[in-house]
Design a protein around this motif. Structure first.
Motif, mmCIF file in Angstrom:
data_model
loop_
_atom_site.group_PDB
_atom_site.id
_atom_site.type_symbol
_atom_site.label_atom_id
_atom_site.label_comp_id
_atom_site.label_asym_id
_atom_site.label_seq_id
_atom_site.Cartn_x
_atom_site.Cartn_y
_atom_site.Cartn_z
ATOM 1 N N CYS A 43 -0.291 -5.439 4.920
ATOM 2 C CA CYS A 43 0.306 -4.184 5.838
ATOM 3 C C CYS A 43 0.793 -3.098 4.688
ATOM 4 O O CYS A 43 0.749 -1.933 4.954
ATOM 5 C CB CYS A 43 1.466 -4.618 6.665
ATOM 6 S SG CYS A 43 0.577 -5.453 8.050
ATOM 7 N N PHE A 44 1.342 -3.685 3.645
ATOM 8 C CA PHE A 44 2.099 -2.705 2.817
ATOM 9 C C PHE A 44 0.946 -1.903 1.991
ATOM 10 O O PHE A 44 1.033 -0.732 2.017
ATOM 11 C CB PHE A 44 3.066 -3.663 1.601
ATOM 12 C CG PHE A 44 3.688 -2.663 0.688
ATOM 13 C CD1 PHE A 44 4.747 -1.717 1.369
ATOM 14 C CD2 PHE A 44 3.738 -2.749 -0.533
ATOM 15 C CE1 PHE A 44 5.302 -0.813 0.526
ATOM 16 C CE2 PHE A 44 4.530 -2.328 -1.572
ATOM 17 C CZ PHE A 44 5.165 -0.904 -0.922
ATOM 18 N N ALA A 45 -0.034 -2.575 1.760
ATOM 19 C CA ALA A 45 -1.154 -2.059 1.223
ATOM 20 C C ALA A 45 -1.645 -0.940 2.130
ATOM 21 O O ALA A 45 -2.098 0.372 1.937
ATOM 22 C CB ALA A 45 -2.297 -2.836 0.678
ATOM 23 N N LYS A 46 -1.726 -1.058 3.321
ATOM 24 C CA LYS A 46 -2.190 -0.066 4.509
ATOM 25 C C LYS A 46 -1.299 0.968 4.410
ATOM 26 O O LYS A 46 -1.708 2.142 4.537
ATOM 27 C CB LYS A 46 -2.385 -1.026 5.837
ATOM 28 C CG LYS A 46 -3.226 -0.401 6.625
ATOM 29 C CD LYS A 46 -2.979 -0.979 8.068
ATOM 30 C CE LYS A 46 -4.207 -1.763 8.533
ATOM 31 N NZ LYS A 46 -4.153 -2.319 9.850
ATOM 32 N N TYR A 47 -0.181 0.713 4.358
ATOM 33 C CA TYR A 47 0.747 1.999 4.186
ATOM 34 C C TYR A 47 0.619 2.868 3.079
ATOM 35 O O TYR A 47 0.487 4.128 3.400
ATOM 36 C CB TYR A 47 2.451 1.352 4.219
ATOM 37 C CG TYR A 47 3.421 2.323 4.036
ATOM 38 C CD1 TYR A 47 3.846 2.959 5.263
ATOM 39 C CD2 TYR A 47 3.717 2.874 2.551
ATOM 40 C CE1 TYR A 47 4.813 4.220 4.773
ATOM 41 C CE2 TYR A 47 4.547 3.642 2.651
ATOM 42 C CZ TYR A 47 5.074 4.487 3.645
ATOM 43 O OH TYR A 47 6.060 5.461 3.512
ATOM 44 N N LEU A 48 0.399 2.227 1.859
ATOM 45 C CA LEU A 48 0.243 2.931 0.475
ATOM 46 C C LEU A 48 -1.239 3.772 0.822
ATOM 47 O O LEU A 48 -1.092 5.061 0.478
ATOM 48 C CB LEU A 48 -0.060 2.155 -0.470
ATOM 49 C CG LEU A 48 1.194 1.355 -0.846
ATOM 50 C CD1 LEU A 48 1.092 0.125 -1.935
ATOM 51 C CD2 LEU A 48 2.309 2.272 -1.556
ATOM 52 N N PHE A 49 -2.136 3.401 1.498
ATOM 53 C CA PHE A 49 -3.466 4.077 1.467
ATOM 54 C C PHE A 49 -3.457 4.939 2.478
ATOM 55 O O PHE A 49 -4.354 6.043 2.518
ATOM 56 C CB PHE A 49 -4.503 3.125 1.503
ATOM 57 C CG PHE A 49 -4.827 2.396 0.464
ATOM 58 C CD1 PHE A 49 -5.557 3.082 -0.525
ATOM 59 C CD2 PHE A 49 -4.854 1.158 0.068
ATOM 60 C CE1 PHE A 49 -5.941 2.454 -2.012
ATOM 61 C CE2 PHE A 49 -4.881 0.525 -1.055
ATOM 62 C CZ PHE A 49 -5.647 1.276 -2.099
ATOM 63 N N CYS A 50 -2.824 4.761 3.643
ATOM 64 C CA CYS A 50 -2.952 5.487 4.804
ATOM 65 C C CYS A 50 -2.676 6.964 4.646
ATOM 66 O O CYS A 50 -1.859 7.663 3.944
ATOM 67 C CB CYS A 50 -1.899 5.009 5.955
ATOM 68 S SG CYS A 50 -2.209 6.086 7.610
#
Ligand SMILES: [Zn+2]
Length: 326
Positions: A43-50
């Motif tokens: 989820c944290f990676a998703k946050y970073l890429f969004c």
């Protein structure tokens, strides 16, 4: 696929760490709960890429690709093994120096990082000290004692809090479990998502929990031993489950015996626990917990579990007998 997103996106620790990504590139997340840990970092990676304002939006191309773990700029280790190997770190070092392919950044996640040897960890020090621009590194650790202090000092550390029962209840699929079984599961899982999911989806576990309750209520002397030992010696796994449940109940008995029943995590089970507490002193429950931990160690060394079942039940009878004599 990322699991338990609602749970994670509403988690205060998640919101906090997302706000700290401006001045930090290396993160170390710590928890014994591997399931929660891994999904937290995805989820944290998703946050970073969004790329949208309200991150993660779950709609943009990046969110969707991270969701399916198919974004070329998100690389997850270990690649082939369960453990982090020297090949993984070599691959990481080669990759970290390349430009992103699909986005403007790269994110590397190391699951099970505590399995990396000291030599392997040493190879990471330089890159953690000065990560290439727009590169994020996330280390997931379930045993902090196995991580070098020099790694720890180079990362932003976050120890994930245990989940509370409310969070577990509203996020797990409970099928058609009765309240009693739910209570036992929540009690033993102790805020661990992986355990709670594992137990609640496993019919064997639920059956064993009923057998444990039956044993504590009805096993009175060694003539009945055979009848009760066959309930637990069907497989090593079923005995391991049984020991977890026995331990959990004896801990509660101990709390009741020392007058700390307000600390019981499951007041629902209180009437039953009080009954057991009548038959066992604090000292007896303490001895039983100690015995269980000895047996767990013996199981790790592959001792014959069928013999250990008998051994445990006999010990239980003996301890209970001594309590009654006093
Ligand atoms: Zn998005």
């Amino acid at each position: 696929m990322i699991q338990y997103q609602n749970l994670i996106l509403n988690n205060n620790q998640f919101i906090n760490i997302c706000n700290q990504t401006l001045n930090c590139n290396s993160f170390l997340f710590e928890s014994e709960d591997n399931l929660f840990l891994e999904n937290f970092s995805y989820c944290f990676a998703k946050y970073l890429f969004c790329v949208n304002n309200k991150k993660p939006c779950n709609n943009c191309l990046y969110c969707q690709k991270v969701e399916r773990l198919v974004l070329a700029d998100l690389i997850v280790y270990p690649k082939t093994n369960k453990n982090i190997l020297v090949e993984d770190v070599k691959d990481f070092i080669d990759n970290a120096n390349l430009m992103p392919i699909e986005s403007d950044k790269k994110v590397f996640i190391f699951n099970n990082f505590s399995t990396a040897s000291i030599q392997v960890q040493n190879k990471l020090l330089k890159i953690l000290e000065e990560p290439p621009k727009n590169t994020y590194i996330i280390l997931n650790v379930n045993n902090i004692n196995k991580v070098l202090p020099t790694i720890l000092s180079r990362c932003k550390r976050l120890r994930l809090n245990k989940l509370n029962n409310k969070e577990l209840i509203s996020n797990l699929e409970w099928k058609s479990l009765d309240e009693n079984s739910k209570s036992i599961i929540l009690n033993i899982a102790d805020g661990n998502l992986e355990k709670a999911e594992n137990y609640s989806s496993n019919p064997d576990f639920l059956q064993i929990s009923k057998e444990v309750v039956d044993t504590l209520s009805n096993l009175k002397d060694s003539k009945q031993l055979l009848k009760y030992s066959t309930k637990f010696n069907k497989s090593k796994k079923s005995f391991e489950y049984a020991l977890e449940i026995f331990e959990c109940i004896f801990r509660d008995v101990l709390l009741v015996r020392v007058g700390k029943e307000s600390l019981l995590k499951n007041s629902f089970l209180l009437p039953q626990i009080k009954l057991y507490a009548n038959a066992l002193t604090a000292d007896a429950s303490y001895k039983l917990i100690k015995k269980i931990n000895e047996i767990k160690k013996q199981l790790e060394f592959n001792c014959n579990y069928v013999l250990l079942v008998d051994n445990f039940l006999l010990y239980y009878l003996e301890v209970k007998f001594l309590c009654n004599k006093k």
